[in-house]
Design an enzyme around this catalytic site. Structure first.
Site, mmCIF file in Angstrom:
data_model
loop_
_atom_site.group_PDB
_atom_site.id
_atom_site.type_symbol
_atom_site.label_atom_id
_atom_site.label_comp_id
_atom_site.label_asym_id
_atom_site.label_seq_id
_atom_site.Cartn_x
_atom_site.Cartn_y
_atom_site.Cartn_z
ATOM 1 N N GLU A 1 -1.105 1.871 1.018
ATOM 2 C CA GLU A 1 -0.179 1.942 2.149
ATOM 3 C C GLU A 1 -0.544 3.078 3.102
ATOM 4 O OE1 GLU A 1 4.130 1.172 0.590
ATOM 5 O OE2 GLU A 1 2.898 1.853 -1.090
ATOM 6 N N GLU B 1 5.192 6.316 -9.374
ATOM 7 C CA GLU B 1 6.271 5.601 -10.046
ATOM 8 C C GLU B 1 7.100 6.561 -10.906
ATOM 9 O OE1 GLU B 1 5.396 1.896 -11.891
ATOM 10 O OE2 GLU B 1 3.533 1.571 -10.745
ATOM 11 N N ARG C 1 0.534 -10.986 3.864
ATOM 12 C CA ARG C 1 1.133 -12.269 4.257
ATOM 13 C C ARG C 1 1.764 -12.237 5.649
ATOM 14 N NH1 ARG C 1 2.573 -11.552 -0.985
ATOM 15 N NH2 ARG C 1 4.589 -10.670 -0.377
ATOM 16 N N GLN D 1 -8.302 -6.077 -8.374
ATOM 17 C CA GLN D 1 -7.022 -6.781 -8.317
ATOM 18 C C GLN D 1 -7.067 -7.945 -7.315
ATOM 19 O OE1 GLN D 1 -3.715 -4.168 -7.594
ATOM 20 N NE2 GLN D 1 -2.227 -5.815 -7.395
ATOM 21 N N THR E 1 -2.875 4.425 -17.329
ATOM 22 C CA THR E 1 -1.570 4.801 -16.785
ATOM 23 C C THR E 1 -1.285 6.202 -17.300
ATOM 24 O OG1 THR E 1 -0.766 2.520 -16.798
ATOM 25 C CG2 THR E 1 0.886 4.261 -16.714
ATOM 26 N N HIS F 1 8.167 -0.578 -0.504
ATOM 27 C CA HIS F 1 6.780 -0.820 -0.941
ATOM 28 C C HIS F 1 6.441 -2.308 -0.914
ATOM 29 C CE1 HIS F 1 3.080 -0.673 -3.229
ATOM 30 N NE2 HIS F 1 3.593 -1.499 -4.130
ATOM 31 N N ARG G 1 -7.892 -1.683 -6.624
ATOM 32 C CA ARG G 1 -7.428 -2.668 -5.642
ATOM 33 C C ARG G 1 -8.427 -3.810 -5.424
ATOM 34 N NH1 ARG G 1 -2.081 -1.788 -5.624
ATOM 35 N NH2 ARG G 1 -1.547 0.348 -5.005
ATOM 36 N N TYR H 1 -5.980 -11.515 -9.168
ATOM 37 C CA TYR H 1 -4.527 -11.603 -9.324
ATOM 38 C C TYR H 1 -3.943 -12.997 -9.119
ATOM 39 C CZ TYR H 1 -3.098 -11.927 -4.370
ATOM 40 O OH TYR H 1 -2.853 -12.343 -3.088
ATOM 41 N N THR I 1 5.672 1.014 -7.604
ATOM 42 C CA THR I 1 5.408 2.034 -6.587
ATOM 43 C C THR I 1 6.660 2.303 -5.761
ATOM 44 O OG1 THR I 1 3.138 1.237 -6.458
ATOM 45 C CG2 THR I 1 3.901 2.675 -4.680
ATOM 46 N N TYR J 1 8.491 -3.998 -9.820
ATOM 47 C CA TYR J 1 8.030 -4.019 -8.419
ATOM 48 C C TYR J 1 9.311 -3.939 -7.583
ATOM 49 C CZ TYR J 1 5.177 -5.989 -4.496
ATOM 50 O OH TYR J 1 4.491 -6.218 -3.333
ATOM 51 N N ASP K 1 5.887 -3.116 -16.156
ATOM 52 C CA ASP K 1 5.876 -2.506 -14.825
ATOM 53 C C ASP K 1 6.619 -3.422 -13.852
ATOM 54 O OD1 ASP K 1 5.274 -0.622 -12.906
ATOM 55 O OD2 ASP K 1 3.325 -1.495 -12.413
ATOM 56 N N ASP L 1 0.527 4.849 -12.141
ATOM 57 C CA ASP L 1 -0.028 3.598 -12.647
ATOM 58 C C ASP L 1 -1.273 3.269 -11.818
ATOM 59 O OD1 ASP L 1 0.005 1.501 -14.448
ATOM 60 O OD2 ASP L 1 1.038 0.165 -13.061
ATOM 61 N N GLU M 1 -0.514 4.976 -7.932
ATOM 62 C CA GLU M 1 0.796 4.418 -7.613
ATOM 63 C C GLU M 1 1.857 5.399 -8.099
ATOM 64 O OE1 GLU M 1 1.240 0.452 -9.119
ATOM 65 O OE2 GLU M 1 -0.104 -0.411 -7.627
ATOM 66 N N LYS N 1 -5.230 -3.245 -13.711
ATOM 67 C CA LYS N 1 -4.107 -2.358 -14.001
ATOM 68 C C LYS N 1 -4.066 -1.907 -15.459
ATOM 69 C CE LYS N 1 -0.925 -1.960 -11.509
ATOM 70 N NZ LYS N 1 -0.570 -0.857 -10.589
#
Length: 774
Positions: free
Chosen positions: A466, A286, A205, A333, A350, A196, A330, A337, A452, A191, A189, A326, A284, A346
């Site tokens: 989101e 995808e 962040r 995660q 899927t 996204h 959250r 993570y 995503t 990114y 997978d 996918d 997600e 994850k």
């Protein structure tokens, strides 16, 4: 392009699409009911390769059995100034559609080179084209330089004019059962949507550090879990209400809310974790692609180590695309993570759509990505990719994407997202090249996902994370319900399609599933199931140097010649003249104590092996070379028994009673010349009369205004062992003066197909080298 098949204007599966998938069919369907009467290679419930057109799934293994996928061609390199339709075509060799399309996955087809995918798709388009029109032009990518060329495809009316074959190979999508398109060896997978990645980065962040320093330099990705990739059982689309559809037989895809470790205090990780069901369940949006072609290994290296792919190679290694959800936990995660990325959050589920849309279908919809360019003036100061990632054909596809939610409380759905595949910074080819840059072997059936896909506006966001902006806002659904994340019983429906004025719609069908509640702890123990750890041999390398000891007019030798032709096995003919009694010699008797023909001799490694008796030889060839050429013995047990029933009437109850040794013995014991021949003639009449009744019963079953059976003896669309036995017997019957018109009129009609079939033409007595000697 106009098809003779009725294709709704809003169908995802227009003549411009021709996707590939794996389907099976319920025994209750009309086509399935017909096939259970006849010796088709596969039972309806057996998954096999298919395509989709309009409202139908089309069985490719039946088209292959009927010979409609034979003699595929590709245009040769054109001379300057020569129109494409005038260019010479080269026939494709070493492609076995009867075997490849009877597989329960697309892996073997995916492992072919791109020019074969193109040729198969072009042949299918020609079979679906309305033959009342002269031709149609289709855009297709060259296998050499990825340039788009236009080739002319002429209509092929062999399916359009064959209502019997239509009735058996075309199944309504509404009753079709869907399966995973491939056995997925590895799943990665990525990114790769800048929009996204920016959104998620801002949430966690801040705006100034939204993208990690490496993000604009390479396609970021992680290895997923292929064992939890599940098919969307509803893989057609409908405009009525836009809701989730059940697959064939009323099946619906389900996934289960996971349990795992959750951070006790969202603001203070030092307080540790607790165990429980995920509370922040997310989807997600995808798009994923399947890798095809030959594995990128060094053929000169004994270990066949992997080697990096170039960008041109990568473009030709992309077999096709599917929609993907996918699923993501959250809250699980968030806790797990750091520092290695997502793991159990994850790996639980899927979901993918099951029709694989080829790059050839998507090529007319090539477009710029939302970034436009990478690096340079138009890249707003973004870094220029390293040389191995620089793609002169950088871009994406204009694929519209949507996500809807259907709560368990209503049949209504609410579309909460629309996005587009062009919102990708790193392209599929760049992902594949980067994946292999270290020498990682990429195998046919490997699955690589986009990550995503989100656009710039809120309604373009491809996840609940989101859309709700980390749970800070609500999404309103029709009927008054609201969501921040997904609830048990929610169904998530994803769709994707390309469409422009004057062009047929190219869609993916549906990617949908419903969420089941979590399994409470402690879990109940389940009985262990022992896995099959057996490994298959590779007999094509094991058995070599074939010799066939036979007689040109021998029925049993003739059968074996047909089987060898079906498998495409080269062999040396060693004539054994029965009239000169060579079969009684000490040399031949040592090979066959029965003093008969045929004898098949070959090398098994360093050992010489000989097999006698024609049916034993044929069964060996069928099993040893299962993945080569065509099949004379169906895989379905009932169909195989029906084929052997007719074969044995001839092999055991007819042919032995009319051979030279029996005739000679009767004449000698009776003292009456000619009595043995008359006995043999009556045996032939009795045997063929019995076969006539068996075959006529099959061919008397009516479909829509015609026989519902295929043209060969057991109602199949390709020859079987029954036909291999019947052809020589009809030949011998004429030599004995049997009135075939009165004894077996149905068999005579079937015999006409033998005269047209290459296996039978090759095996004809008069075509054998010793026929000139006799």
């Amino acid at each position: 392009m106009k098809s003779w098949i009725d294709i709704p204007t809003d169908s995802d599966f227009s003549l411009a699409n021709i996707p590939f998938g794996i389907c099976s069919f319920p025994s209750s369907s009309s086509a399935a009911n017909n096939t259970t009467l006849f010796a088709t290679t596969l039972a309806p419930s057996t998954p096999r390769c298919c395509t989709a057109i309009g409202n139908y799934a089309v069985d490719l293994h039946l088209l292959a059995e009927a010979g409609l996928l034979d003699n595929l061609v590709i245009p040769s390199d054109k001379e300057e100034g020569v129109e494409e339709e005038e260019a010479n075509c080269v026939e494709i060799t070493n492609f076995h559609p009867r075997i490849i399309f009877s597989q329960s996955t697309l892996n073997q087809f995916m492992s072919c080179e791109k020019y074969i995918w193109v040729a198969v798709r072009n042949r299918l388009i020609s079979l679906f084209l309305d033959s009342t029109g002269s031709s149609s032009s289709v855009s297709s990518s060259s296998n050499k330089d990825d340039a788009t060329t236009t080739i002319i495809i002429q209509a092929d009316n062999r399916l359009q004019t064959n209502s019997t074959l239509q009735s058996q190979c075309m199944h309504p999508l509404s009753t079709t059962l869907y399966h995973l398109p491939a056995s997925i060896g590895d799943y990665t997978d990525f990114y790769s949507s800048r929009e996204h990645a920016t959104n998620v980065g801002i949430m966690f962040r801040g705006k100034d550090n939204a993208l990690q320093p490496n993000w604009l330099h390479l396609p970021v990705g992680y290895h997923g879990r292929s064992s939890s990739v599940y098919p969307s059982l509803a893989s057609s689309t409908t405009e009525s209400g836009g809701g989730i559809e059940s697959g064939g037989g009323g099946r619906m895809s389900m996934i289960r809310r996971p349990c795992g470790q959750l951070q006790i205090d969202p603001l203070d990780p030092t307080k540790g974790s607790t165990y429980g069901p995920c509370k922040l369940m997310d989807f997600e949006l995808e798009v994923a692609f399947f890798v095809g072609g030959s594995t990128n290994t060094d053929s000169e290296d004994e270990q066949r180590l992997g080697r990096p792919l170039t960008l041109p190679e990568a473009h030709d290694r992309i077999f096709g695309y599917v929609l993907m959800n996918d699923w993501s936990a959250r809250d699980i995660q968030k806790w797990e993570y750091v520092p290695l990325g997502p793991f159990t959050s994850k790996n639980f589920a899927t979901t993918i759509s099951t029709w694989v849309v080829t790059t050839m279908a998507l090529d007319p919809y090539r477009c710029e990505t939302s970034a436009g360019v990478q690096g340079g003036v138009g890249g707003e100061g973004d870094p220029t990719p390293l040389d191995y990632l620089k793609d002169p054909n950088y871009g994406s596809y204009d694929v519209n994407l949507s996500v809807s939610i259907q709560p368990s409380s209503t049949s209504k759905t609410t579309q909460i997202c629309n996005s587009n595949l062009k919102h990708m910074y790193w392209s599929s080819a760049q992902q594949l090249v980067h994946h292999s840059v270290t020498g990682c072997p990429m195998r046919a059936g490997d699955l690589l996902a986009s990550g995503t896909i989100s656009g710039k506006e809120q309604h373009n966001f491809g996840s609940m994370l989101e859309l709700s902006w980390k749970g800070s806002r609500e999404i309103e659904l029709d009927g008054g319900e609201v969501r921040k994340f997904l609830k048990d019983g929610d169904a998530v429906i994803m769709k994707g399609w390309c469409q422009r004025e004057g062009m047929g719609r190219v869609g993916f069908g549906q990617c949908s599933a419903k969420i089941l509640p979590a399994i409470p702890y402690p879990y109940e123990a389940r009985e262990k199931v022992k896995e099959d750890d057996s490994t298959a041999e590779q007999p094509e390398q094991r058995y070599t140097n074939f010799k066939l000891y036979g007689y040109w007019r021998s029925s049993c030798s003739w059968r074996v010649r047909i089987a060898l032709a079906a498998k495409g096995i080269p062999y040396e003919t060693v004539p054994i003249n029965l009239l000169e009694k060579v079969q009684t010699s000490d040399e031949h008797s040592s090979m066959n104590p029965m003093r008969q023909v045929p004898v098949l001799e070959f090398m098994d490694g360093d050992n010489v092996v000989r097999i006698t008796q024609s049916l034993a030889i044929i069964e060996f060839l069928e099993m040893a070379f299962d993945n080569r050429g065509g099949r004379l013995l169906p895989l379905d047990p009932l169909a195989r028994a029906k084929v052997k029933e007719i074969a044995e009437v001839i092999n055991s109850g007819t042919q032995p009673l009319q051979n030279l040794s029996v005739i000679g013995t009767i004449d000698s014991m009776s003292g009456k010349d000619g009595l043995g021949r008359e006995f043999g003639k009556q045996a032939i009449v009795s045997g063929l009369s019995s076969v006539e009744k068996l075959v006529a019963a099959i061919h008397s079953c009516k479909g829509e205004g015609a026989s519902a059976a295929g043209p060969f003896a057991t109602g199949s669309f390709g020859p079987t062992l029954a036909d291999a036995c019947l052809a020589p017997q009809l030949y011998n019957a004429r030599r004995f003066g049997v009135d075939l018109e009165s004894v077996c009129p149905t068999l005579l009609k079937i015999e006409q197909k033998y005269n047209e079939h290459p296996w039978f033409q090759y095996a004809q007595p008069e075509a054998q080298p010793d026929a000139k000697i006799a």
